[in-house]
Design an enzyme around this catalytic site. Sequence first.
Site, PDB file in Angstrom:
ATOM      1  CE  LYS A 189      -4.337   1.222   2.196  1.00 27.73           C
ATOM      2  NZ  LYS A 189      -5.470   0.697   2.918  1.00 27.73           N
ATOM      3  CD  GLU A 201     -19.543  -2.260   7.851  1.00 29.82           C
ATOM      4  OE1 GLU A 201     -19.758  -3.293   7.179  1.00 29.82           O
ATOM      5  OE2 GLU A 201     -18.617  -1.462   7.594  1.00 29.82           O
ATOM      6  NE  ARG A 248     -22.944  -3.580   2.802  1.00 28.41           N
ATOM      7  CZ  ARG A 248     -21.740  -3.722   2.255  1.00 28.41           C
ATOM      8  NH1 ARG A 248     -20.754  -4.205   2.970  1.00 28.41           N
ATOM      9  NH2 ARG A 248     -21.528  -3.376   1.011  1.00 28.41           N
TER      10      ARG A 248
HETATM   11  C1  LIG Z   1     -19.225  -1.481   4.153  1.00 26.79           C
HETATM   12  C2  LIG Z   1     -17.991  -0.628   4.271  1.00 26.79           C
HETATM   13  N1  LIG Z   1     -17.392  -0.483   5.470  1.00 26.79           N
HETATM   14  C3  LIG Z   1     -16.295   0.281   5.594  1.00 26.79           C
HETATM   15  C4  LIG Z   1     -15.763   0.905   4.498  1.00 26.79           C
HETATM   16  C5  LIG Z   1     -14.559   1.830   4.659  1.00 26.79           C
HETATM   17  N2  LIG Z   1     -13.395   1.355   3.938  1.00 26.79           N
HETATM   18  C6  LIG Z   1     -13.034   1.842   2.755  1.00 26.79           C
HETATM   19  S1  LIG Z   1     -11.679   1.137   2.146  1.00 26.79           S
HETATM   20  C7  LIG Z   1     -11.519   0.164   3.513  1.00 26.79           C
HETATM   21  C8  LIG Z   1     -10.378  -0.787   3.619  1.00 26.79           C
HETATM   22  C9  LIG Z   1     -10.296  -1.649   2.425  1.00 26.79           C
HETATM   23  O1  LIG Z   1      -9.161  -2.471   2.527  1.00 26.79           O
HETATM   24  P1  LIG Z   1      -8.733  -3.321   1.292  1.00 26.79           P
HETATM   25  O2  LIG Z   1      -9.924  -3.909   0.645  1.00 26.79           O
HETATM   26  O3  LIG Z   1      -7.675  -4.258   1.729  1.00 26.79           O
HETATM   27  O4  LIG Z   1      -8.137  -2.268   0.270  1.00 26.79           O
HETATM   28  P2  LIG Z   1      -6.774  -1.430   0.390  1.00 26.79           P
HETATM   29  O5  LIG Z   1      -7.187  -0.039   0.747  1.00 26.79           O
HETATM   30  O6  LIG Z   1      -5.898  -2.062   1.416  1.00 26.79           O
HETATM   31  O7  LIG Z   1      -6.197  -1.499  -0.967  1.00 26.79           O
HETATM   32  C10 LIG Z   1     -12.533   0.406   4.420  1.00 26.79           C
HETATM   33  C11 LIG Z   1     -12.682  -0.251   5.716  1.00 26.79           C
HETATM   34  C12 LIG Z   1     -16.429   0.744   3.263  1.00 26.79           C
HETATM   35  N3  LIG Z   1     -16.013   1.348   2.156  1.00 26.79           N
HETATM   36  N4  LIG Z   1     -17.521  -0.029   3.180  1.00 26.79           N
END
Ligand SMILES: Cc1ncc(C[n+]2csc(CCOP(=O)(O)OP(=O)(O)O)c2C)c(N)n1
Length: 602
Positions: free
Chosen positions: A282, A359, A387
């Site tokens: 990342k 969630e 959710r």
């Molecule tokens: C239902 C929901 N909960 C929380 C989020 C907030 N959120 C956005 S990106 C993320 C982390 C995603 O991690 P990953 O899929 O590993 O992608 P990375 O950013 O590491 O590339 C979160 C928790 C969201 N978008 N949707």
Amino acid sequence: MENCIEQVNSPEDLKKLNYSELLEYCDGLRAFIMETVQHTGGHLASSLGAIELTVALHYVFDCPTDKILWDVGHQAYAHKIITGRADRFAELRANGGISGFPRLTESKYDAFTMGHSSTSLSVGLGYARARDCRNENHEVVSVIGDGAFSGGMAFEALNDIGAAQTKMVIVLNDNKMSISKNVGAMSQYLSKLRLSKRYSHLKYTVKKGLMGIPLFGHHIYKALDKTKDGLKSLMQNNKMFEQMGIKYFGPIDGHNLANLVSVFKHVKGEKGPVLIHIITEKGKGDPVAQSDPSKFHGIQPLGAERENTFSSVLSRFLCAEAEKDESIVAITAAMSDGTGLTEFGRLFPKRCYDVGIAEQHAVTLAAGLAVGGLKPYFAVYSTFLQRGFDQILHDVCLNNLGVTFVIDRAGAVGADGVTHQGIYDLSYLGIIPNLTILAPRNGVELERMLRWSLTYRYPLAIRYPKSYTQDGECADITYGKWEILKQSKSKIFILAVGGRAIDAAMPIADVHLVNARFIKPLDTEYLDSINREGNCILTIEDNALAGGFGQSVLTYLHSKGLRAQVQAIGFPDVFLEDYSIEHSLESADISTQGILKHLKNF
Ligand SMILES: Cc1ncc(C[n+]2csc(CCOP(=O)(O)OP(=O)(O)O)c2C)c(N)n1
């Protein structure tokens, strides 16, 4: 660098580049995104980690006929640039500009509107089944991060995909990070896979396939063969996925363009579902973001002002009270930084549960903790709590359990846009029996409400936006009672929910101004007292009008025989397509001018 960005306006342009030009283009994309996002703000680290992945996907697959589904969609900046939006990229997350997430309506290359996590596998399978039913032949690729992979929807979809056995590609982009460090047993399992290097008989097939890639084949073959792991590391028999009927390839270096292109090329020939496990970093390419990817997951534009955040009030309160009361526990669904639970987690690791992006599970976990004798606080963004609606209703409220939902980013959210608006919680929570709903106007009031929550043993929701303007004294909390902020001889009564509405109404002279801190139950005694001929009642909330505070005031007054005149200010019944909080509020008349306009209508 600018030139190389300008050269590519579509995936077709990308396909004309040779191997070394593609590598140069990846560098150019990185620099372009870093330069732009520091001015626009946005999801920097995730997009930087997905550069080679995006270039390789668009090099191999043929969009828009082939469908690429970016889970969450926050990593899709390179996709936007490659697919003809480089010239609009400076207007990322701005009104009149482009969204920070893929939008069906924005480009033919955006195969779905994304924003909430863990949807890409379900949508992907839907596309694949639709293709099969219509006798079409295109590819479907779902790109999902290891964080998003922790979400329940992803598990449900995998279950279905394994059984369906239709052709689709899942790219699991594993950087060990969600926003914070990724958590959970699946994440641990992926770590084990990262470490294992088993050999597969598929080696030969891939090797043969590689040599047929124009402009590229020789480089790939060399790149793969050079290392000891080489092709061997690209694929292996993996128990869990294979036994579910999903062919597993990996782990693969997700920054090695040659490897990625070769594997994507190869899987195009597969008949059933495949999962390609790629390892990325990342923030790759930006040493600062790489060293602290959580901080650079989403960044503010340069020069953005520091704010008084409600989450810091929550953090201080929980840390102090948990010291004295061992029954206090906290839950986050992968959002500990944003919601203010990081410090609590550091001080009380055994009493802070990061459940991943889950969630629904978080809500029912809270119900279980409460029925088991603890006092859970689930800190969550308004939009993501959507959710957990059924779990709030069926598990927490039907059992009348002492769970407190601390709901952040309520109301208009600005730059994240339509997918993240927090303007529905009063509506979806307002219909649930046994649930009390509060909204503080500033940090002092939130602290009072949280203190009050310690003595309250039933379902409770406290909703607030990210920040507040200024603190001031506030009256103690009495169940079901509003706070009178201004009294006058006039017949105008403004009932305002939360700091934004109150700030907008405060400058207006010669009115009664009420802090409607209890949205549920309403202060019916007060409402009865003002429900008189000649009185004018104006409700203000940064929530949808449909099902919101104003509507419940009106419904109550009607049930008693409506005598006063009533108007309501809030968001109309359309999706809120807006990237600025100020503009969102103004457009819904949640502003001093907007209120004055409404008052003239009485
Ligand atoms: C239902 C929901 N909960 C929380 C989020 C907030 N959120 C956005 S990106 C993320 C982390 C995603 O991690 P990953 O899929 O590993 O992608 P990375 O950013 O590491 O590339 C979160 C928790 C969201 N978008 N949707």
